[in-house]
Design a protein around this motif. Structure first.
Motif, PDB file in Angstrom:
ATOM      1  N   MET A 183      -0.499 -19.281  38.798  1.00  0.00           N
ATOM      2  CA  MET A 183      -0.946 -17.888  38.622  1.00  0.00           C
ATOM      3  C   MET A 183      -2.170 -17.527  39.483  1.00  0.00           C
ATOM      4  O   MET A 183      -2.408 -16.342  39.752  1.00  0.00           O
ATOM      5  CB  MET A 183      -1.279 -17.633  37.146  1.00  0.00           C
ATOM      6  N   ILE A 184      -2.932 -18.549  39.908  1.00  0.00           N
ATOM      7  CA  ILE A 184      -4.205 -18.266  40.588  1.00  0.00           C
ATOM      8  C   ILE A 184      -4.075 -17.393  41.853  1.00  0.00           C
ATOM      9  O   ILE A 184      -4.787 -16.387  41.966  1.00  0.00           O
ATOM     10  CB  ILE A 184      -4.990 -19.577  40.829  1.00  0.00           C
ATOM     11  N   PRO A 185      -3.165 -17.728  42.791  1.00  0.00           N
ATOM     12  CA  PRO A 185      -3.071 -16.834  43.970  1.00  0.00           C
ATOM     13  C   PRO A 185      -2.708 -15.403  43.585  1.00  0.00           C
ATOM     14  O   PRO A 185      -3.113 -14.449  44.253  1.00  0.00           O
ATOM     15  CB  PRO A 185      -1.952 -17.459  44.811  1.00  0.00           C
ATOM     16  N   MET A 186      -1.973 -15.234  42.484  1.00  0.00           N
ATOM     17  CA  MET A 186      -1.585 -13.879  42.057  1.00  0.00           C
ATOM     18  C   MET A 186      -2.799 -13.097  41.555  1.00  0.00           C
ATOM     19  O   MET A 186      -2.869 -11.883  41.704  1.00  0.00           O
ATOM     20  CB  MET A 186      -0.523 -13.957  40.961  1.00  0.00           C
ATOM     21  N   MET A 187      -3.749 -13.831  40.965  1.00  0.00           N
ATOM     22  CA  MET A 187      -4.989 -13.198  40.514  1.00  0.00           C
ATOM     23  C   MET A 187      -5.727 -12.587  41.700  1.00  0.00           C
ATOM     24  O   MET A 187      -6.190 -11.458  41.647  1.00  0.00           O
ATOM     25  CB  MET A 187      -5.900 -14.267  39.907  1.00  0.00           C
ATOM     26  N   TYR A 188      -5.827 -13.407  42.787  1.00  0.00           N
ATOM     27  CA  TYR A 188      -6.523 -12.904  43.983  1.00  0.00           C
ATOM     28  C   TYR A 188      -5.672 -11.913  44.749  1.00  0.00           C
ATOM     29  O   TYR A 188      -6.189 -11.101  45.509  1.00  0.00           O
ATOM     30  CB  TYR A 188      -6.902 -14.078  44.897  1.00  0.00           C
ATOM     31  N   GLY A 189      -4.372 -11.991  44.567  1.00  0.00           N
ATOM     32  CA  GLY A 189      -3.457 -11.189  45.386  1.00  0.00           C
ATOM     33  C   GLY A 189      -3.106  -9.855  44.769  1.00  0.00           C
ATOM     34  O   GLY A 189      -2.247  -9.142  45.282  1.00  0.00           O
ATOM     35  N   GLY A 190      -3.755  -9.517  43.645  1.00  0.00           N
ATOM     36  CA  GLY A 190      -3.568  -8.188  43.087  1.00  0.00           C
ATOM     37  C   GLY A 190      -2.251  -7.971  42.349  1.00  0.00           C
ATOM     38  O   GLY A 190      -1.776  -6.850  42.234  1.00  0.00           O
ATOM     39  N   ILE A 191      -1.638  -9.060  41.849  1.00  0.00           N
ATOM     40  CA  ILE A 191      -0.432  -8.898  41.024  1.00  0.00           C
ATOM     41  C   ILE A 191      -0.892  -8.538  39.596  1.00  0.00           C
ATOM     42  O   ILE A 191      -1.810  -9.169  39.066  1.00  0.00           O
ATOM     43  CB  ILE A 191       0.382 -10.216  40.982  1.00  0.00           C
ATOM     44  N   ALA A 192      -0.241  -7.537  39.017  1.00  0.00           N
ATOM     45  CA  ALA A 192      -0.658  -7.055  37.696  1.00  0.00           C
ATOM     46  C   ALA A 192      -0.699  -8.208  36.695  1.00  0.00           C
ATOM     47  O   ALA A 192       0.182  -9.075  36.691  1.00  0.00           O
ATOM     48  CB  ALA A 192       0.301  -5.979  37.216  1.00  0.00           C
ATOM     49  N   LYS A 193      -1.732  -8.181  35.848  1.00  0.00           N
ATOM     50  CA  LYS A 193      -1.982  -9.274  34.912  1.00  0.00           C
ATOM     51  C   LYS A 193      -0.755  -9.598  34.064  1.00  0.00           C
ATOM     52  O   LYS A 193      -0.393 -10.763  33.889  1.00  0.00           O
ATOM     53  CB  LYS A 193      -3.148  -8.876  34.007  1.00  0.00           C
ATOM     54  N   GLU A 194      -0.076  -8.543  33.585  1.00  0.00           N
ATOM     55  CA  GLU A 194       1.052  -8.782  32.674  1.00  0.00           C
ATOM     56  C   GLU A 194       2.271  -9.398  33.382  1.00  0.00           C
ATOM     57  O   GLU A 194       3.162  -9.911  32.727  1.00  0.00           O
ATOM     58  CB  GLU A 194       1.433  -7.496  31.932  1.00  0.00           C
ATOM     59  N   ASP A 195       2.277  -9.353  34.718  1.00  0.00           N
ATOM     60  CA  ASP A 195       3.423  -9.918  35.450  1.00  0.00           C
ATOM     61  C   ASP A 195       3.223 -11.372  35.856  1.00  0.00           C
ATOM     62  O   ASP A 195       4.178 -12.073  36.183  1.00  0.00           O
ATOM     63  CB  ASP A 195       3.677  -9.108  36.731  1.00  0.00           C
ATOM     64  N   ARG A 196       1.955 -11.812  35.861  1.00  0.00           N
ATOM     65  CA  ARG A 196       1.657 -13.119  36.463  1.00  0.00           C
ATOM     66  C   ARG A 196       2.345 -14.280  35.766  1.00  0.00           C
ATOM     67  O   ARG A 196       2.972 -15.117  36.417  1.00  0.00           O
ATOM     68  CB  ARG A 196       0.140 -13.358  36.463  1.00  0.00           C
ATOM     69  N   ALA A 197       2.244 -14.341  34.438  1.00  0.00           N
ATOM     70  CA  ALA A 197       2.795 -15.495  33.716  1.00  0.00           C
ATOM     71  C   ALA A 197       4.312 -15.528  33.851  1.00  0.00           C
ATOM     72  O   ALA A 197       4.898 -16.587  34.084  1.00  0.00           O
ATOM     73  CB  ALA A 197       2.381 -15.436  32.252  1.00  0.00           C
TER      74      ALA A 197
END
Ligand SMILES: Nc1ncnc2c1ncn2[C@@H]1O[C@H](COP(=O)(O)OP(=O)(O)OP(=O)(O)O)[C@@H](O)[C@H]1O
Ligand SMILES: [Mg+2]
Length: 240
Positions: free
Chosen positions: A110-124
């Protein structure tokens, strides 16, 4: 019109200066990689493979020559633009996995998605689906220390996929893994390639290179050979 190559490397040289000593790690290297290719970059120790990976991955710049990624001249980009390219366009896989210890497989992905602006609810949800793609749907909460080397590398591949990059760039991805698990890693990369993903694997092992569709050989910083792999190993029958 011929499609634009994903990667265009033109007359690249890289010179390292350490004190009095100058090392020409790459010299006059040129090649193109199109979308959907599965390429191995091979060569003995010191031939310039990692140097080339750092340039392709926009982690370092050549001393001379040009590198175009999706038609963009990487040399002209500033630090912020380079960071964005590394996050969005390139999925890195390293020899020593580079996972965060004491952090679950799910969080690592999930970490690159945090920096990459993917919506929080979609990451997991996305992280779970990438981990399932590499066969780790039952290891979501395991930390790197609770996983085998091959499994840790699979987490790293899932992480590399997390931003849906144009290219997966792997430097010796099987360098620390026993040969059975190494072939499983190659099978996963092969499956991703069959789905259209562009993959570049750096290796010094014949066995690994033979799993790809094209082999580029470096020697002493020169491109020695660049040819389709006619002896491609069939990985479809290997069970994961
Ligand atoms: N940061 C650096 N500073 C100075 N010289 C370097 C640096 N990185 C690499 N070199 C030199 O450049 C040459 C190419 O190194 P590189 O790491 O690209 O080789 P490699 O093909 O990846 O080797 P290996 O298979 O051992 O990983 C070597 O002679 C090395 O000593
Ligand atoms: Mg290297």
């Amino acid at each position: 019109m011929t499609p634009q190559p994903l990667i265009k490397i033109q007359n690249i040289a890289k010179v390292y200066q350490t004190g009095e000593i100058q090392v020409r790690a790459l010299d006059n290297v040129s090649f193109k990689i199109n979308r959907g290719e599965f390429v191995a970059i091979m060569g003995p120790s010191g031939s310039g493979k990692s140097t080339l990976m750092h340039i392709i991955g926009a982690l370092d710049k050549p001393t001379s020559g040009q590198y175009l990624l999706e038609g963009k001249n990487v040399e002209k980009l500033n630090e912020d633009e380079l960071a964005e390219i590394r996050n969005q366009k390139i999925g890195f896989v390293f020899q020593f996995y580079n996972l965060l210890p004491r952090t679950s497989a799910l969080k690592n992905v999930m970490i690159p998605m945090m920096y990459g602006g993917i919506a929080k609810e979609d990451r997991a949800r996305k992280a779970r689906s990438y981990l399932a793609m590499v066969g780790l749907q039952n290891r979501l909460e395991h930390t790197p220390g609770q996983l085998s080397g091959g499994q840790q590398q699979r987490v790293a591949i899932a992480r590399a996929l997390s931003m849906n990059p144009s290219i997966i760039l792997a430097d010796e991805p099987t360098g620390n893994i026993a040969s059975k698990q190494a072939i499983e890693i190659m099978k996963i990369l092969d499956q991703l390639n069959r789905k259209g993903r562009t993959i570049v694997v750096i290796t010094h092992e014949n066995e690994i290179a033979e799993c790809t569709k094209r082999i580029i050989f470096l020697r002493d910083g020169h491109l020695e050979k660049d040819k389709p792999n006619k002896k491609r190993r069939n990985l479809t029958k290997i069970a994961l």
